[in-house]
Design an enzyme around this catalytic site. Structure first.
Site: not given
Length: 617
Positions: A360, A382, A445
């Site tokens: 994050e 991401e 991701y």
């Protein structure tokens, strides 16, 4: 970074949109006051929003996002949960069995006092009433007078809201027991850019908004401690931030005031059991850990040194963190990034907590500093964040002395599993529209991270490192696209990358090279797929010597420089002629007897079948 340096950066942002000819971006300045009704899980809000139009055209309408409205039975988010084949388990209840699960949307069961809503009761533009209507999670505003190019309009809004049960990112009474996780809590001005208005209905993905300044005042019960984006302006008047504060209260409430400059998402959380831990990094960033210090969160007590190390490492390798503060706040339902802050759930396991903090916080670069459109550049948001996270994890948390040439083989494994599953969709697909959450997650991701690592294979790791830093210099505080990163990589490396980004993002084509045969002193390579790549071919001879053959791809119109990698140590480098993508076979002539041949020993090439990439005599 020092305030003086930050002020210079902000001035450059306001007056120098010079990355591409004709580039522009809108600007917002929020001043908001929140009066909490804690027992009813509601609040009253007042907003003054200054909106600057830099678009080169007059605007007759503007739009706001009302994200809370998604948490109502019958919303598009509710409908999506009921119909997607693999719904997010955090947002559903299993009403079947373990062997035969049947998922029910949690939103569908919300009662009127559990739902979320944002209701606008008054809205004016420069003092004049405007016409507005609500359509799902979008507020459409017909202006009293068009906002001309270069003009700033002032909107005054009054609204009331009910905080939903914690289902996704925002809400009350989280799984950790945090009272209020206040994400997407205010009517947020929608993004308008050269592609037009971005008016995606909220169904659970992420966010896109213009940069601006925030001045937020929160009136809440005096026993609460608040963590938020930006810098607390009155720490001596509230609990938790200084010793022996003199709490100023009125009618049992304390007033908290936070300010933040040049961010595009403001978050806060509040709980009576929060404690505040503070330290300053070597690069001068004030880091705050705000969490419930109890038996359910022991890892939080050990997290600060790693958080400090993370910001110092990233500032050195991906560009200086430009804000004064960063707050890591317990709340939400997993982890989610916001301007100069994050909400993170859990805290029993240190490995898990550090991994989430690093991810994050890495979003402070790829999404917060570079305002990436997450709704269709999810791989950029991401994927690149995951790359930054992994590099910091190896260096700061694991303290690996020699970083592997491929820093994350697990990302490759995940991507290849997806590529062979039959469920892959193009990574350029709008994030909301994936047929499965499985495909979205692995595309965003893993495949996005593979794109970055494999880019280092194509242009060289040193050039990739330089690209990250130059991209920071050119695009901080702006809204770059993936193509903007590609252009910087091309300028740094001198290599044309159109073919790579197009095929890897816009198609589901796969890479599959093989050693077709070794006949005496001729090595035949085969491209068994429809995705051409440059090739590093390491040949080990029977006399113990090594030779690294580099085969460029003609479309590159350039070559990768030699790399000082452990896999190539002691190998003579020979550059061969280009391999055409129109030609499936390629012969490599050698001068000695071959012992072993390996295609890309660094394993940065995302080959879906590495088994046929090695030949041993």
């Amino acid at each position: 970074m020092r305030k003086f340096t930050l002020l210079i950066c902000l001035c450059l942002v306001q007056f120098a949109f010079a990355q591409r000819k004709g580039y522009w971006q809108q600007k917002v300045d929020y001043k908001m006051t929140v009066d909490m009704k804690e027992n009813a899980y509601q609040f009253d809000g007042k907003m003054q929003l200054k909106y600057t139009n830099n678009s080169g055209q007059n605007l007759n309408k503007v739009y706001f996002h009302l994200y809370y409205n998604a948490f109502q039975p019958g919303s598009m988010m509710d409908n999506r949960l009921q119909n997607i084949v693999d719904p997010d388990k955090r947002m559903t209840n299993n009403i079947g069995t373990k062997e035969n699960p049947k998922y029910q949307s949690r939103i569908s069961t919300l009662t009127p006092d559990q739902i979320g809503y944002q209701k606008v009761t008054s809205l004016t533009q420069n003092g004049q009433a405007v016409t507005y209507k609500v359509d799902g999670t979008i507020l459409e505003v017909t202006l009293a007078k068009p906002i001309a190019e270069g003009q700033t309009a002032t909107f005054d809004m009054v609204w009331n809201a009910q905080i939903p049960e914690q289902i996704r990112r925002t809400g009350r009474n989280s799984k950790d027991g945090v009272d209020f996780s206040m994400a997407q809590w205010y009517p947020k001005m929608a993004e308008f850019d050269p592609e037009g208005w971005h008016l995606d209905e909220y169904i659970g993905r992420e966010f896109f908004a213009p940069f601006g300044n925030f001045d937020v005042t929160i009136n809440i019960g005096k026993d609460y401690i608040v963590g938020a984006s930006g810098e607390l302006q009155n720490p001596k008047e509230v609990k938790g931030y200084v010793k022996n504060p003199v709490i100023k209260e009125k009618n049992g409430k304390a007033t908290w005031n936070f300010k933040a400059e040049n961010i595009h998402d403001f978050v806060w959380a509040a709980d009576k059991e929060f404690i505040v831990e503070h330290a300053k990094s070597k690069h001068g960033v004030d880091i705050y850990l705000i969490y419930q210090d109890n038996d359910s969160s022991p890892a939080w007590r050990k997290a600060m040194p790693y958080a400090l190390g993370f910001f110092d490492y990233n500032s050195e390798h991906f560009g200086e963190y430009p804000w004064k503060t960063y707050s890591i706040i317990q709340g939400g339902d997993g982890g989610m990034e916001y301007g100069t802050a994050t909400l993170i759930a859990g805290g029993k396991n240190l490995d898990s907590l550090i991994g989430t903090i690093f991810h994050e916080a890495a979003h402070s670069w790829y999404q917060q500093l570079f305002g990436i459109n997450e709704t269709y550049n999810e791989w950029f948001d991401e994927g690149f964040t995951s790359y930054v996270e992994q590099m910091a994890h190896l260096n700061v948390y694991e303290k690996v002395k020699v970083i592997p040439s491929n820093p994350n083989p697990d990302a490759y494994k995940g991507y290849i599993n997806l590529a062979l599953s039959g469920k892959e969709e193009p990574a350029s697909l709008l994030a909301d529209y994936y047929n499965t959450n499985y495909a979205y997650s692995l595309e965003a991701y893993y495949k996005g991270q593979v794109l970055a690592i494999q880019l280092g294979y194509i242009i060289g790791q040193d050039n990739l490192n330089k690209t990250f830093l130059r991209f920071y210099d050119e695009w901080k505080f702006k809204h770059p696209s993936g193509n903007d990163f590609k252009r910087v990589a091309e300028e740094v490396s001198g290599v044309n990358l159109k073919w790579y980004f197009n095929l890897f993002l816009n198609t589901t084509r796969k890479i599959d090279y093989a050693i077709d045969g070794v006949n005496g002193k001729t090595i035949t390579l085969a491209n068994k797929s429809d995705f051409a790549m440059p090739i590093d071919l390491l040949v080990e001879y029977t006399d113990g010597s090594k030779e690294l053959f580099y085969i460029p791809l003609r479309e590159m119109r350039g070559e990768k420089p030699a790399e000082n990698l452990v896999e190539y140590k002691g190998a003579k480098r020979t550059i061969l002629e280009d391999w055409f993508w129109t030609k499936p076979l390629y012969d490599v002539k050698v001068s000695k007897e071959v012992k072993q041949v390996t295609i890309d020993p660094t394993k940065r090439l995302a080959d879906v079948n590495f088994d046929n990439n090695v030949f041993t005599k």
